[in-house]
Design a protein around this motif. Structure first.
Motif, PDB file in Angstrom:
ATOM      1  N   LYS A 185       0.839  -1.207   0.000  1.00  9.47           N
ATOM      2  CA  LYS A 185       0.000   0.000   0.000  1.00  9.47           C
ATOM      3  C   LYS A 185       0.874   1.258   0.000  1.00  9.47           C
ATOM      4  O   LYS A 185       0.639   2.195  -0.754  1.00  9.47           O
ATOM      5  CB  LYS A 185      -0.891  -0.026   1.255  1.00  9.47           C
ATOM      6  CG  LYS A 185      -2.034   0.952   1.234  1.00  9.47           C
ATOM      7  CD  LYS A 185      -2.881   0.813   2.479  1.00  9.47           C
ATOM      8  CE  LYS A 185      -2.184   1.499   3.654  1.00  9.47           C
ATOM      9  NZ  LYS A 185      -2.840   1.370   4.928  1.00  9.47           N
ATOM     10  N   ASN A 186       1.905   1.243   0.835  1.00 13.55           N
ATOM     11  CA  ASN A 186       2.762   2.425   0.923  1.00 13.55           C
ATOM     12  C   ASN A 186       3.566   2.637  -0.364  1.00 13.55           C
ATOM     13  O   ASN A 186       3.754   3.770  -0.801  1.00 13.55           O
ATOM     14  CB  ASN A 186       3.693   2.331   2.124  1.00 13.55           C
ATOM     15  CG  ASN A 186       2.936   2.565   3.421  1.00 13.55           C
ATOM     16  OD1 ASN A 186       1.893   3.213   3.422  1.00 13.55           O
ATOM     17  ND2 ASN A 186       3.434   2.025   4.528  1.00 13.55           N
ATOM     18  N   GLN A 227       1.289   4.226  -2.739  1.00 12.81           N
ATOM     19  CA  GLN A 227       1.042   5.624  -2.384  1.00 12.81           C
ATOM     20  C   GLN A 227       2.223   6.508  -2.799  1.00 12.81           C
ATOM     21  O   GLN A 227       2.035   7.606  -3.329  1.00 12.81           O
ATOM     22  CB  GLN A 227       0.782   5.748  -0.872  1.00 12.81           C
ATOM     23  CG  GLN A 227       0.294   7.132  -0.458  1.00 12.81           C
ATOM     24  CD  GLN A 227      -0.954   7.571  -1.226  1.00 12.81           C
ATOM     25  OE1 GLN A 227      -1.974   6.880  -1.244  1.00 12.81           O
ATOM     26  NE2 GLN A 227      -0.861   8.725  -1.908  1.00 12.81           N
ATOM     27  N   ASP A 271       2.104   9.552  -5.352  1.00 10.81           N
ATOM     28  CA  ASP A 271       2.645  10.860  -4.963  1.00 10.81           C
ATOM     29  C   ASP A 271       3.592  11.385  -6.038  1.00 10.81           C
ATOM     30  O   ASP A 271       3.568  12.551  -6.410  1.00 10.81           O
ATOM     31  CB  ASP A 271       3.407  10.755  -3.634  1.00 10.81           C
ATOM     32  CG  ASP A 271       2.466  10.607  -2.452  1.00 10.81           C
ATOM     33  OD1 ASP A 271       1.247  10.754  -2.646  1.00 10.81           O
ATOM     34  OD2 ASP A 271       2.961  10.323  -1.344  1.00 10.81           O
TER      35      ASP A 271
END
Lengths: 471, 460
Positions: A214-215, A218, A222
């Motif tokens: 998930k990170n 992200q 970004d």
């Protein structure tokens, strides 16, 4: 012949040749990488490194030879070659000093690992990667390329020498790395990694594959939405990963004593003097006794010296250097256990182990408030330093901070500067702390890389740091 | 395979016969196809730094096995010549292949291609050099620095390598090649007041070279660079990279012209064949016939003869480089660019990568380019890269460690380290001059390059 047998044979043969000081090292290390793309396991690669090396020291001159042919004739040749080149090297050696003495130990050391990768089924490891993918794709279905890799490295490292030291220890490293790449005016992406000297249980308890996936996604998103920034001086809130890079890349190499002996390091003649702001405490430690962040596990260095905690900078004062046995003797200082070699093909040189900033007292929110307006620089993809202290760090996760809040992501920014100036601009240190390591990269020095190291520390708050952007 | 065989590795034919036996063993373990890569390296490294001599003299051997089961692939390697251990490694590769998912894009391992190709230079003289001679040479280079009063610290090292590899596969591929290298480096620090500048001279060659004047050249470069000034901060300059530092271009181009990266959508140049990707000043050939080229080989690391080809012609992208996997995806022939880019090449599977870049030289040398530059920065000898090739390929950042300011068509003064940041596409499209001064480096032969309008600022 097996490694232990080969080393015993070399020991007897060295003694037969009356070699005054010798060291023998052996590696039996297995590294496995599982490679997945978009949730499909594409490849499984396994590397086994087996071999022995011999270092013969005559005064300060060093002769080294290695082989992975463990036949008696090749082992004998290795000893003869190392001895011969040490004698030749002595002719050209002007600085002459011997070794600092060390405790004679005979040990087999093993870290307690709950779920050791050698005992886990490969399907379990494959599933860890699939879980990262499933979680990443859940938050963005634009079909980026999601590459998730699992790495493990373990086995045995052996050391014995003419003084009677005989050590065997078991290195261990696992990591998961996820990279997400989008096509947008070229290719942009982000990644996330979690790794260190720990067992697979940590991927369930501490940082799950779902969170890693998930990170990573992200960070990729970004970067997709990132804006350029103006080249200028900024207040900067530095994240744990980047703090690690700074401890290692911009500072740590300068503290390696072999660079100080040559006279080239910026730290030459600065011991006992102020080098950084009084908020700064930098440590190198072979074994970190932290439940959450053990970094890389190094109980002994490659000269058979037990590693320890070395406080290099204390409240801004340069206190200690990182030593091998020769540099410790030269500087008349205590051993720190920092002689490391990437494998049996190389002699050990001064290297870091786990290098980090000690945590301070500020809460993260207080740190952010202290920056107020500036840049949050979380991590770096690359960095380089020169021994005069000039450095460059390529920041890959960065955000504008406005009124103490994160505003929008930034693209393609670098931090440059001089180590001493930079460390004097640290005005605050937070109380959080991480030290991680990796199977997919490490430190490079004198052709020996990537060597697993542990990097990390708390969030830092810096004032007036030069940030290069595209504008 | 007999143990005695592995203890006497003398020729490519010896290695091919051993690799053949391992291949048959792997097929016996249940692989549908298999490839065996073997590598043997003899190396001597002599270092004389700060009055301390260090020598490494060793030999190592490694084997890797790729096994295919259906359309599944597995890879295993070992740095050992123990028959039992190699057999275990072969079994491991087969087992790994069975545990991966089917790769629908995979067709087969490399198939033989008939194509003319050349070996690079193999210099017997390098194989005869011993550590005593190399230390003597290193000492000579260091002595040359003694007459320079500002030189305070000197590092000198010389390395020789004598490598051989072979690759065989179950599709009748059997090939290999051998190479020799000598690599000499000297670095020295000049100091005056609080300023320190590093000078460097280095050479890498497949054939023996007389190492004359290296120490003197490095010392002069360090000494001349003293007296640095700072630039106005930050500003746009035309930047000239000399033929030591223009190597950055090859590092950043590599991952973008690799067919696998293009097929995965990780290249800046996807769908750009026959389209303009750089200024028209740039023509680049993958010159696989360059005898002195450091990566020149008769067979690539999959056993395919490499093909000479244009990569960029006057700014137009002409070709990507392929291994057999990426070529099969497009139903074309491999260009013979499968390389295992690792110090121990047996430890990784091959990927497509250029063999030798040859950047077509222009008609002016570095001085000629400087004489046509009203305001600029000259990046000489050393730089610190700020980017990792292949990650966010549109980024560009570096620090020039020994830059010079150019004003009114001449060098005005040396500068403190300067950081340069921008977008890689802009860098490519703003190459406004290419030097005539080709230099042989690890990536191929490269000249000086001039790039218009880059953001520069003081790094320290």
């Amino acid at each position: 012949m097996e490694i232990i047998e080969a080393l015993e044979f070399c020991k007897k043969y060295s003694e037969k040749l009356n070699i005054p000081f010798y060291e023998l090292r052996g590696d039996d290390i297995l590294q496995k990488i599982i490679i997945s793309e978009n949730g499909e396991i594409k490849d499984i690669t396994t590397n086994t490194e087996i071999g022995v090396g011999c270092r013969i020291i005559r005064n300060t001159a060093s002769g080294y030879s290695y082989t992975n042919n463990l036949s008696k004739i090749c082992l004998k040749n290795m000893i003869i070659k190392a001895n011969k080149v040490a004698i030749i090297a002595l002719k050209y050696t002007k600085k002459r000093f011997s070794f600092n003495s060390t405790k004679i130990e005979k040990k087999h050391i093993q870290k307690n690992i709950k779920k050791h990768p050698k005992n886990a089924d490969i399907d379990y490891k494959k599933d860890l990667l699939i879980r990262t993918y499933n979680s990443a794709i859940e938050i963005n279905k634009k079909k980026p390329l999601i590459a998730a890799n699992y790495g493990e490295r373990f086995g045995f490292k052996y050391f014995l020498n003419s003084e009677g030291i005989s050590i065997c220890w078991e290195p261990i490293l696992t990591s998961i790395k996820v990279r997400v790449d989008f096509k947008s005016k070229g290719v942009v992406g982000g990644d996330e990694e979690y790794g260190g000297s720990f067992g697979l249980e940590r991927y369930e308890k501490n940082y799950s594959p779902e969170e890693i996936g998930k990170n990573a996604m992200q960070y990729g998103i970004d970067r997709l939405n990132a804006k350029s920034t103006i080249t200028d001086k900024y207040n900067v809130f530095i994240g744990n990963e980047l703090t690690g890079y700074i401890a290692h890349e911009t500072f740590g190499h300068l503290a390696e004593s072999d660079e100080i002996i040559t006279g080239s390091s910026l730290l030459k003649n600065l011991q006992g003097k102020r080098f950084a702001s009084d908020k700064v405490n930098i440590v190198d430690q072979g074994v970190i006794y932290s439940k959450n962040y053990p970094g890389v596990y190094l109980p002994y260095d490659d000269e058979g010296v037990k590693t320890k905690k070395t406080i290099i900078v204390e409240n801004g004062i340069l206190k200690k250097k990182l030593h091998n046995r020769q540099t410790a003797k030269y500087f008349k200082e205590e051993l720190t256990g920092n002689a490391r070699a990437i494998n049996y093909k190389y002699p050990p040189i001064c290297r870091m182990s786990n290098t980090f900033f000690s945590p301070g007292e500020l809460k993260k929110e207080e740190g952010m408030e202290l920056v107020k307006n500036g840049i949050y620089a979380k991590s770096a993809t690359g960095g380089c330093m020169s021994l005069d202290g000039t450095f460059i760090l390529k920041v890959d996760k960065a955000y504008i901070i406005k009124n103490g809040e994160i505003e929008h992501p930034l693209k393609n920014i670098i931090i440059t500067g001089n180590t001493k100036d930079f460390l004097n601009k640290i005005i605050g240190v937070c109380d959080d702390f991480t030290v991680l390591s990796s199977c997919f990269g490490g430190c490079g020095k004198a052709g020996q890389g990537p060597l697993p190291v542990g990097n990390g520390g708390p969030h830092l708050i810096c004032k007036n740091i030069m940030i290069g952007g595209e504008k | 395979v007999e143990k005695e065989q592995l203890n006497k590795i003398n020729s490519i034919d010896d290695l091919i016969s051993i690799a053949d036996s391992i291949m048959n063993k792997t097929l016996g373990y249940g692989a549908d196809e298999t490839e065996v890569f073997m590598y043997n390296s003899k190396s001597i490294w002599c270092d004389l730094s700060a009055g301390m001599a260090k020598v490494i003299d060793g030999e190592s051997f490694g084997v890797s096995i790729r096994a295919i089961s259906g359309k599944k692939t597995g890879f295993s390697s070992i740095s050992s010549n123990s028959i039992d251990k190699i057999n275990k490694t072969a079994k491991q590769a087969v087992e790994s292949a069975k545990r991966t998912l089917e790769n629908k894009k995979f067709k087969n391992l490399a198939m033989p291609i008939k194509r003319q190709s050349k070996s690079g230079i193999f210099d017997e003289k390098i194989t005869e050099l011993d550590s005593s001679f190399l230390l003597q040479q290193a000492n000579k280079l260091i002595k040359e620095t003694k007459s320079f009063k500002n030189i305070k610290h000197v590092w000198g090292s010389i390395t020789t390598d004598n490598d051989v590899f072979v690759v065989v596969n179950s599709n009748n591929i059997a090939g290999g090649d051998k190479s020799t290298y000598i690599d000499a480096n000297i670095l020295c620090d000049a100091e005056k007041n609080d300023e320190k500048k590093t000078g460097i001279e280095k050479i890498t060659s497949r054939s023996y070279v007389e190492l004359e004047n290296f120490g003197r050249i490095a010392s002069q470069r360090a000494t001349v660079a003293l007296g640095s000034q700072k630039i106005k901060n930050p500003e746009i300059y035309d930047v000239i990279f000399d033929n030591y530092t223009s190597i950055f271009l090859t590092f950043l181009l590599g991952p973008n012209i690799c067919a696998t990266a293009v097929q995965k959508g990780k290249s800046l140049f996807e769908n750009k064949i026959n389209k303009k990707i750089t200024s028209n000043k740039l023509t680049i050939i993958d010159d696989t016939d360059m005898k002195e080229g450091l990566k020149t080989m008769k067979y690539d690391h999959e056993g395919i003869p490499p093909k000479k080809k244009k990569i960029i012609e006057k700014g137009i992208l002409k070709n990507f480089v392929y291994d057999s996997y990426s070529a099969n995806i497009e139903n074309i022939k491999s260009t013979g660019n499968a390389l295992r880019l690792h110090k121990e090449p047996y430890m990784i599977p091959p990927i497509p990568y250029p063999i030798n870049y040859l950047i077509k030289p222009g008609n002016k040398d570095l001085d000629g380019i400087i004489k046509q530059t009203k305001k600029g920065i000259l990046v000489r000898y050393m730089l610190m890269p700020g980017i990792r090739p292949g990650q966010n390929p549109s980024d560009f950042a570096l620090v020039a460690m020994s830059p010079y300011l150019i004003e009114n068509y001449e060098i005005k003064c040396s500068l403190y380290p300067v950081a340069i940041v921008g977008e890689f596409n802009n860098v490519l499209n703003n190459i406004i001059d290419v030097g005539s001064d080709l230099k042989l480096v690890r990536g191929g032969k490269i000249p000086s390059l001039k790039i218009r309008g880059l953001k520069c600022f003081n790094a320290t």
